[in-house]
Design a protein around this motif. Structure first.
Motif, PDB file in Angstrom:
ATOM      1  N   LEU A  72       0.857  -1.187   0.000  1.00 55.64           N
ATOM      2  CA  LEU A  72       0.000   0.000   0.000  1.00 55.64           C
ATOM      3  C   LEU A  72       0.884   1.225   0.000  1.00 55.64           C
ATOM      4  O   LEU A  72       1.771   1.345   0.840  1.00 55.64           O
ATOM      5  CB  LEU A  72      -0.906   0.021   1.231  1.00 55.64           C
ATOM      6  CG  LEU A  72      -1.750  -1.227   1.502  1.00 55.64           C
ATOM      7  CD1 LEU A  72      -2.554  -1.040   2.783  1.00 55.64           C
ATOM      8  CD2 LEU A  72      -2.678  -1.516   0.326  1.00 55.64           C
ATOM      9  N   ARG A  73       0.643   2.149  -0.915  1.00 53.29           N
ATOM     10  CA  ARG A  73       1.560   3.286  -1.072  1.00 53.29           C
ATOM     11  C   ARG A  73       0.894   4.633  -0.793  1.00 53.29           C
ATOM     12  O   ARG A  73      -0.244   4.867  -1.180  1.00 53.29           O
ATOM     13  CB  ARG A  73       2.124   3.275  -2.485  1.00 53.29           C
ATOM     14  CG  ARG A  73       3.035   4.435  -2.839  1.00 53.29           C
ATOM     15  CD  ARG A  73       2.242   5.604  -3.368  1.00 53.29           C
ATOM     16  NE  ARG A  73       2.977   6.364  -4.343  1.00 53.29           N
ATOM     17  CZ  ARG A  73       2.418   7.256  -5.156  1.00 53.29           C
ATOM     18  NH1 ARG A  73       1.132   7.476  -5.119  1.00 53.29           N
ATOM     19  NH2 ARG A  73       3.136   7.924  -6.020  1.00 53.29           N
ATOM     20  N   ALA A  74       1.615   5.508  -0.089  1.00 57.79           N
ATOM     21  CA  ALA A  74       1.218   6.902   0.105  1.00 57.79           C
ATOM     22  C   ALA A  74       2.432   7.778  -0.182  1.00 57.79           C
ATOM     23  O   ALA A  74       3.534   7.488   0.292  1.00 57.79           O
ATOM     24  CB  ALA A  74       0.725   7.141   1.525  1.00 57.79           C
ATOM     25  N   ASP A  75       2.240   8.834  -0.954  1.00 59.61           N
ATOM     26  CA  ASP A  75       3.339   9.764  -1.223  1.00 59.61           C
ATOM     27  C   ASP A  75       3.368  10.858  -0.162  1.00 59.61           C
ATOM     28  O   ASP A  75       2.363  11.165   0.474  1.00 59.61           O
ATOM     29  CB  ASP A  75       3.264  10.348  -2.636  1.00 59.61           C
ATOM     30  CG  ASP A  75       1.842  10.621  -3.101  1.00 59.61           C
ATOM     31  OD1 ASP A  75       0.925  10.605  -2.270  1.00 59.61           O
ATOM     32  OD2 ASP A  75       1.642  10.840  -4.302  1.00 59.61           O
ATOM     33  N   PHE A 130       4.159   1.517   2.094  1.00 60.78           N
ATOM     34  CA  PHE A 130       5.191   2.314   1.441  1.00 60.78           C
ATOM     35  C   PHE A 130       4.882   3.796   1.622  1.00 60.78           C
ATOM     36  O   PHE A 130       3.927   4.314   1.042  1.00 60.78           O
ATOM     37  CB  PHE A 130       5.259   2.003  -0.052  1.00 60.78           C
ATOM     38  CG  PHE A 130       5.580   0.577  -0.387  1.00 60.78           C
ATOM     39  CD1 PHE A 130       6.613  -0.083   0.246  1.00 60.78           C
ATOM     40  CD2 PHE A 130       4.856  -0.106  -1.349  1.00 60.78           C
ATOM     41  CE1 PHE A 130       6.917  -1.404  -0.068  1.00 60.78           C
ATOM     42  CE2 PHE A 130       5.144  -1.412  -1.674  1.00 60.78           C
ATOM     43  CZ  PHE A 130       6.176  -2.068  -1.033  1.00 60.78           C
ATOM     44  N   PHE A 131       5.691   4.479   2.408  1.00 64.93           N
ATOM     45  CA  PHE A 131       5.609   5.934   2.515  1.00 64.93           C
ATOM     46  C   PHE A 131       6.687   6.486   1.581  1.00 64.93           C
ATOM     47  O   PHE A 131       7.884   6.435   1.891  1.00 64.93           O
ATOM     48  CB  PHE A 131       5.826   6.379   3.959  1.00 64.93           C
ATOM     49  CG  PHE A 131       4.727   5.922   4.895  1.00 64.93           C
ATOM     50  CD1 PHE A 131       3.595   6.696   5.084  1.00 64.93           C
ATOM     51  CD2 PHE A 131       4.832   4.708   5.576  1.00 64.93           C
ATOM     52  CE1 PHE A 131       2.585   6.272   5.944  1.00 64.93           C
ATOM     53  CE2 PHE A 131       3.833   4.281   6.434  1.00 64.93           C
ATOM     54  CZ  PHE A 131       2.696   5.069   6.612  1.00 64.93           C
ATOM     55  N   GLN A 132       6.258   6.983   0.445  1.00 64.12           N
ATOM     56  CA  GLN A 132       7.176   7.292  -0.650  1.00 64.12           C
ATOM     57  C   GLN A 132       7.503   8.787  -0.763  1.00 64.12           C
ATOM     58  O   GLN A 132       6.605   9.615  -0.784  1.00 64.12           O
ATOM     59  CB  GLN A 132       6.566   6.835  -1.975  1.00 64.12           C
ATOM     60  CG  GLN A 132       7.478   7.073  -3.171  1.00 64.12           C
ATOM     61  CD  GLN A 132       6.720   7.261  -4.464  1.00 64.12           C
ATOM     62  OE1 GLN A 132       5.930   6.406  -4.837  1.00 64.12           O
ATOM     63  NE2 GLN A 132       6.949   8.377  -5.154  1.00 64.12           N
ATOM     64  N   PRO A 133       8.778   9.121  -0.860  1.00 63.68           N
ATOM     65  CA  PRO A 133       9.162  10.519  -1.087  1.00 63.68           C
ATOM     66  C   PRO A 133       9.103  10.876  -2.578  1.00 63.68           C
ATOM     67  O   PRO A 133       8.942  10.013  -3.442  1.00 63.68           O
ATOM     68  CB  PRO A 133      10.618  10.542  -0.596  1.00 63.68           C
ATOM     69  CG  PRO A 133      11.131   9.173  -0.941  1.00 63.68           C
ATOM     70  CD  PRO A 133       9.951   8.247  -0.707  1.00 63.68           C
ATOM     71  N   LEU A 376     -10.809   2.099   2.583  1.00 63.05           N
ATOM     72  CA  LEU A 376     -10.542   1.469   1.290  1.00 63.05           C
ATOM     73  C   LEU A 376      -9.157   0.848   1.246  1.00 63.05           C
ATOM     74  O   LEU A 376      -8.982  -0.276   0.740  1.00 63.05           O
ATOM     75  CB  LEU A 376     -10.707   2.496   0.168  1.00 63.05           C
ATOM     76  CG  LEU A 376     -10.520   1.979  -1.263  1.00 63.05           C
ATOM     77  CD1 LEU A 376     -11.448   0.816  -1.561  1.00 63.05           C
ATOM     78  CD2 LEU A 376     -10.727   3.113  -2.268  1.00 63.05           C
ATOM     79  N   TYR A 377      -8.160   1.559   1.765  1.00 67.85           N
ATOM     80  CA  TYR A 377      -6.810   0.979   1.859  1.00 67.85           C
ATOM     81  C   TYR A 377      -6.873  -0.377   2.577  1.00 67.85           C
ATOM     82  O   TYR A 377      -6.344  -1.387   2.103  1.00 67.85           O
ATOM     83  CB  TYR A 377      -5.899   1.892   2.675  1.00 67.85           C
ATOM     84  CG  TYR A 377      -5.040   2.879   1.923  1.00 67.85           C
ATOM     85  CD1 TYR A 377      -4.211   2.485   0.877  1.00 67.85           C
ATOM     86  CD2 TYR A 377      -5.006   4.226   2.304  1.00 67.85           C
ATOM     87  CE1 TYR A 377      -3.387   3.392   0.233  1.00 67.85           C
ATOM     88  CE2 TYR A 377      -4.194   5.138   1.665  1.00 67.85           C
ATOM     89  CZ  TYR A 377      -3.382   4.725   0.624  1.00 67.85           C
ATOM     90  OH  TYR A 377      -2.572   5.622  -0.019  1.00 67.85           O
TER      91      TYR A 377
END
Length: 388
Positions: A72-75, A130-133, A376-377
């Motif tokens: 699961l990804r968040a920017d 995933f906490f993405q930069p 939803l995530y």
């Protein structure tokens, strides 16, 4: 307790976190405070994490039963915009603002971490958070992938809070959803001369202007009219004063499309056009083309799964259709490595004034959408892991 009930329970936590991130925005690859704050919350939850791609984070929640792995990804990054909203959580960092919803993405994924950590007995497999930069500069996804973030991952899922959709609506359509976003520079070389005697010079301004105009015909006359293609020149710099014919011009622009085959063709088409156009004015042209993000293409089966998740947490009527967008998203690189989908969760509400476009200085969101996105995530993660 069901996932949607847990999302309601943690709604205020997610709103509070979103406002804290909104108040303390950081630019791409400089998300140091943001990264530290996320790690602190994960520590409180007892969820293990590792650093990745500099300021990025990979957190892991192991289910009680063996199975697949979902990412699961968040920017995390903000934009170089001065906020115009007068709210208690207004940006405290001059010239930097969360004007695209990434503050909400981080907060929702932290809320999801709480839910899934509490529901580990229902999880058949592993969830990677995933906490993405650096999404805004299209570098973060590649950096995480290069460091092995997707090794062993069977599927991926992301949410983009979306100002083009009313709150309470979610778009999870299959197929191309966001465009490839590439960038180019055109360097025109001419010869300086006096403005009163242009025949003794080679005018880079005129050659550059001709290139701008001729590039417009590429889409209308060389591309299939059934395909969406955008070629835009956004910057043109040349000359030093009014009576000197410029010997050089620099043009910068972007190319957008949804079809990978067309994307491969565009650099050659651009180069032919600018070189031949410049030659017609006795000038020379050089094209420098840089690939940014690939098209964001939602997997068909994952789209069906996401639609069923929306029905569980909201209703069948909440599943909405929306136009694909020529905006770019580096989550596309994740989708090239594993099947998945990006969902658009509506945040628009005219009555609350949350009706401004992404990247606008008045951008804001109806925070009721955060509960929807959090649920939803979590629902997608559980259902994906339980699917065959």
């Amino acid at each position: 307790m069901e996932i949607k009930e847990l999302a309601r329970l943690y709604k205020q936590y997610v709103i509070n976190m979103r406002r804290e991130f909104h108040k303390n925005p950081e630019a791409s690859l400089k998300e140091f405070w943001t990264s530290g704050r996320i790690k602190g919350e994960l520590d409180v939850m007892g969820i293990p994490w590792v650093s990745c791609a500099g300021t990025g984070i990979i957190a892991t929640i192991e289910g009680m039963h063996e199975g697949k792995t979902i990412g699961l990804r968040a920017d995390m990054d903000a934009l170089e915009i001065t906020e115009a909203n007068e709210v208690e959580y207004k940006s405290q960092n001059d010239g930097i603002m969360h004007a695209c919803g990434h503050d909400g993405h981080i907060a929702m994924l932290l809320g999801t971490a709480k839910i899934l950590n509490e529901c580990r007995d229902k999880i058949k497999g592993t969830v990677k958070l995933f906490f993405q930069p650096a999404e805004e500069i299209a570098r973060g996804a590649k950096m995480m992938i290069d460091e092995g973030a997707l090794n062993g991952v069977d599927g991926v899922f992301a949410i983009h809070l979306w100002s083009g959709l009313d709150v309470g609506k979610v778009s999870v359509e299959a197929g191309p959803r966001m465009a490839a976003a590439d960038f180019f520079k055109i360097i025109i070389k001419g010869k300086s001369g006096h403005g009163s005697m242009p025949h003794q010079a080679i005018d880079a301004v005129v050659a550059g202007a001709a290139c701008v105009m001729n590039l417009q015909s590429l889409v209308s006359r060389e591309m299939n009219p059934l395909e969406s293609v955008v070629i835009s020149v956004g910057s043109f710099h040349s000359g030093t004063r009014n009576n000197i014919i410029a010997n050089e011009a620099l043009l910068e622009g972007t190319a957008r499309c949804f079809n990978p085959k067309i994307r491969q063709e565009i650099p050659d088409v651009l180069e032919r056009m600018v070189k031949n156009t410049a030659a017609g004015y006795r000038a020379e042209a050089e094209l420098r083309y840089v690939e940014g993000t690939a098209p964001t293409i939602n997997n068909v089966e994952c789209s069906k799964l996401a639609a069923s998740c929306v029905e569980k947490i909201l209703s069948r009527d909440a599943v909405a259709e929306t136009e694909k967008t020529t905006g770019g998203e580096d989550f596309s690189l994740f989708l090239e490595k594993a099947p998945g989908i990006i969902a658009f969760v509506g945040i628009r509400n005219e009555e609350k004034g949350t009706c401004y476009a992404h990247h606008h200085e008045n951008f804001n969101m109806d925070e009721d959408a955060l509960e929807i996105g959090t649920a939803l995530y979590a629902q997608y993660a559980v259902d994906f892991l339980n699917s065959k």
